[in-house]
Every structure is written in C-alpha cells, then in structure tokens.
Design an enzyme around this catalytic site. Structure first.
Site, PDB file in Angstrom:
ATOM      1  N   ASP A 270       0.845  -1.203   0.000  1.00  0.00           N
ATOM      2  CA  ASP A 270       0.000   0.000   0.000  1.00  0.00           C
ATOM      3  C   ASP A 270       0.879   1.252   0.000  1.00  0.00           C
ATOM      4  O   ASP A 270       1.539   1.561   0.989  1.00  0.00           O
ATOM      5  CB  ASP A 270      -0.883   0.011   1.257  1.00  0.00           C
TER       6      ASP A 270
ATOM      7  N   HIS B 229      -7.723   9.473  -2.037  1.00  0.00           N
ATOM      8  CA  HIS B 229      -7.085   9.475  -0.711  1.00  0.00           C
ATOM      9  C   HIS B 229      -7.970  10.122   0.370  1.00  0.00           C
ATOM     10  O   HIS B 229      -8.082   9.597   1.472  1.00  0.00           O
ATOM     11  CB  HIS B 229      -5.735  10.199  -0.811  1.00  0.00           C
TER      12      HIS B 229
ATOM     13  N   LYS C 126      -2.785   5.879  -4.401  1.00  0.00           N
ATOM     14  CA  LYS C 126      -3.908   6.786  -4.109  1.00  0.00           C
ATOM     15  C   LYS C 126      -3.691   8.122  -4.796  1.00  0.00           C
ATOM     16  O   LYS C 126      -2.548   8.594  -4.872  1.00  0.00           O
ATOM     17  CB  LYS C 126      -4.021   7.022  -2.587  1.00  0.00           C
TER      18      LYS C 126
ATOM     19  N   TYR D 284       3.216   9.731  -0.443  1.00  0.00           N
ATOM     20  CA  TYR D 284       4.287   9.096   0.350  1.00  0.00           C
ATOM     21  C   TYR D 284       5.657   9.272  -0.310  1.00  0.00           C
ATOM     22  O   TYR D 284       6.683   9.007   0.296  1.00  0.00           O
ATOM     23  CB  TYR D 284       4.027   7.598   0.587  1.00  0.00           C
TER      24      TYR D 284
END
Ligand code: NDP
Ligand code: NHF
Length: 278
Positions: A51, A114, A81, A56
């Site tokens: 994930d 998200h 996402k 990120y």
C-alpha cells in the site's frame, strides 16, 4: 467470520477481484533502500499486497522492489492513491499516469481517492471509473469516506467503490460505518492498525498477548482480520515485517474479540475526514 487461512489469503471484492487481506503499508518509508528493503523483505516473507500513495513519495522505490522480486507482477496486489491537490477529472487522469510512471508498472490493482475533497471527489471518481473500464486498474475505491460521502458518491456514480480504507484500531472502530460498508458490499480496510505505534503503550492488550503467546501487534492485526477488515501494518524493520505477518497459527475467541471491541473510544490519531485541511 470470513475465512482466514494463510498469509496469501484474500477477501473477495464486489467486482470478483481477490484482495489479499494482509498488506505492507509504506507511509514514512524513504524512497531509497529503506522502502526497497522493506518491500523485498515483505515479499520474501509472503506478503502479496503493498500500500503506497503518491503523497508518500516512495512509489519509485516500491516499483523497483516489485520489479526486481523473484515473483510475477500479477501475484502482487499494488495499491496507490490520488492525492488531494490532484483531484478533479483531468488532473486525476494525469496523476494516475504519473503514478504508473514512477512505479514503472503498467497497471494498478487498486487506486483510491485518498481523501473526500469537497466539490472534487465526484469528478475524481468519474476519472477512476474511466480508468477501471479501460482495464488500467483492477479495482477502484476510496479512503477516509464517511457514510455521507459514500451516499453522495454512490448516488451520482455508476460504480460502487470496491474498498473504503479508514483509520481503524481498537480505539477507533466506527462500527456503524463498517455495517454500512458491509451492506453496500464495500470492503473495509484499516489504516494505522497499530495506531502508528501508540497501541504498544496500551497495557490493556498485554494480557491477551500473554494468553495467546503472541505479540500485541499480532493480537491487534488478527482482530482486524477476524472482523473481516483488510489490514496494512507498516514497518521498515525486517524482524517486525516478518512477525507482523505471523497471524495464521491462532484464532481469537469470540469473547476476546468482543473484549477488544470494548476498547473503542472513538479516538483518532489522524485527521477527521469531516474536518481536514491539507
Ligand atoms: N489512507 C490514509 O489516509 C492512510 C493510509 N495509511 C496506510 O496505512 C499504513 C499503516 O499505517 P501507519 O500510519 O503506517 O501506522 P501503523 O499503525 O502501521 O504503525 C506503524 C508504526 O508502528 C511501528 N511498528 C510496526 N510494527 C511494529 C511492531 N511489531 N512492534 C513495535 N512497533 C512496530 C513502525 O515502526 P518501524 O517502521 O520502525 O518498525 C511504525 O512506527 C501506512 O503505512 C499507509 O500505507 C496510513 C495513514 C493514512
Ligand atoms: O496516508 C496518509 C498518511 O498520513 C498523512 C498525514 O496524516 C495523511 O495525510 C495521509 O492520509
């Protein structure tokens, strides 16, 4: 209880796609040897679900680890996402291409909105529907959607989301939302299942860990799975990645499942989906 068999077991999404119920989360893992090692250790340990998210900033490292692993791409379930600033129809289509480009993969298994950005998420969803119909993504879903966001989205769309990824741990259960998702056949998924590490300062779970000769992390993650919730614990430490997946040689009794349920305090560690400001 949904069947929980082994590390590569899965739950069935509403479009018939199998989603492994245990994955590795990589939030806060650096986009270098840190995330590459973590993903490689996880795949070696038997995880088949990773994930990540564009925010990120480690999609390159995730993709590199997956592409160099000794397993076939089709055997790993890759999730990313679309971030808030990319929401909207055209910008989501562009963000998706950029994500694939960073991952250096030619499809995603699951793409999530998200956060429910007001005035944007319905157009964002239309872009996800298009990508799904074009078979660029095997499943589409949302994250941080409360019941009213889901009702609004469903009322304006053709495809019901396959997944809702939410903050979920013994201090925040949101059973009404889980029940609503179950009713709509939307798979519930936990983020921060270990409260970003804070779960370990709650001594209330120590007795259960002793009773089953397991760690607190294993108790909590097993509780996720027995509740039918997909879980994606994060670690960048090899021993923890291995141990967090050691969930398949025991079963929590109904009584102990119910006990963990009583720890709920509706307490968030992350932002409130009805009141976030990124
Ligand atoms: N959709 C969304 O809005 C969100 C999604 N997520 C996703 O969910 C994933 C998991 O959530 P996350 O917020 O990372 O938090 P987690 O609840 O998974 O906790 C991660 C923390 O716990 C530590 N840890 C992991 N295993 C153990 C262990 N066995 N014993 C002691 N400490 C341990 C980790 O440290 P170390 O790495 O040093 O082991 C890290 O500090 C994310 O990585 C991300 O993929 C997360 C937040 C929001
Ligand atoms: O996935 C995520 C990780 O945490 C971030 C900071 O709270 C969130 O923005 C995001 O939802």
């Amino acid at each position: 209880m949904k069947k929980i068999t082994d590390i590569q077991g899965s739950f069935l999404l509403n479009n018939g796609v199998k989603m492994p119920y245990l994955g590795l989360g990589v939030y806060l893992a650096d986009n270098d040897s840190e995330v590459i090692n973590a993903v490689q250790w996880a795949l070696d340990a038997g995880y088949r679900h990773i994930d990540t998210a564009s925010i990120y900033k480690n999609e390159e490292g995730v993709g590199k680890a997956i592409r160099t692993a000794a397993i076939h791409r089709d055997d790993v379930f890759v999730v990313s996402k679309v971030w808030n600033s990319d929401q909207g129809y055209n910008s989501t289509l562009t963000a998706f291409e950029e994500t694939l480009n960073r991952l250096q993969l030619d499809y995603l298994d699951l793409y999530l909105i998200h956060w429910p950005v007001k005035g944007k998420y319905n157009d964002t969803w239309k872009a996800l529907e298009k990508l799904y119909r074009e078979k660029r993504i095997r499943a589409i879903g949302v994250s941080n959607f409360m019941k009213h966001h889901l009702q609004d989205l469903i009322s304006q769309s053709e495809i019901v989301p396959m997944v809702n990824q939410m903050e979920f741990h013994p201090r925040l259960i949101q059973q009404d939302l889980i029940d609503f998702c179950n009713k709509k056949n939307i798979q519930y998924e936990a983020w921060s299942p270990m409260m970003q590490g804070k779960i370990f300062s709650l001594s209330i779970l120590d007795n259960l860990a002793k009773k089953y000769s397991k760690t607190v992390a294993q108790i909590v993650l097993r509780w996720n799975l027995q509740k039918g919730v997909i879980t994606i614990p994060k670690s960048v430490k090899k021993e923890r990645i291995i141990s967090n997946a050691n969930l398949f040689d025991f079963e929590l009794s109904n009584e102990d499942m119910n006990y963990i349920d009583t720890l709920d305090k509706n307490q968030r560690i992350g932002p409130d989906p009805d009141n976030f400001n990124f």
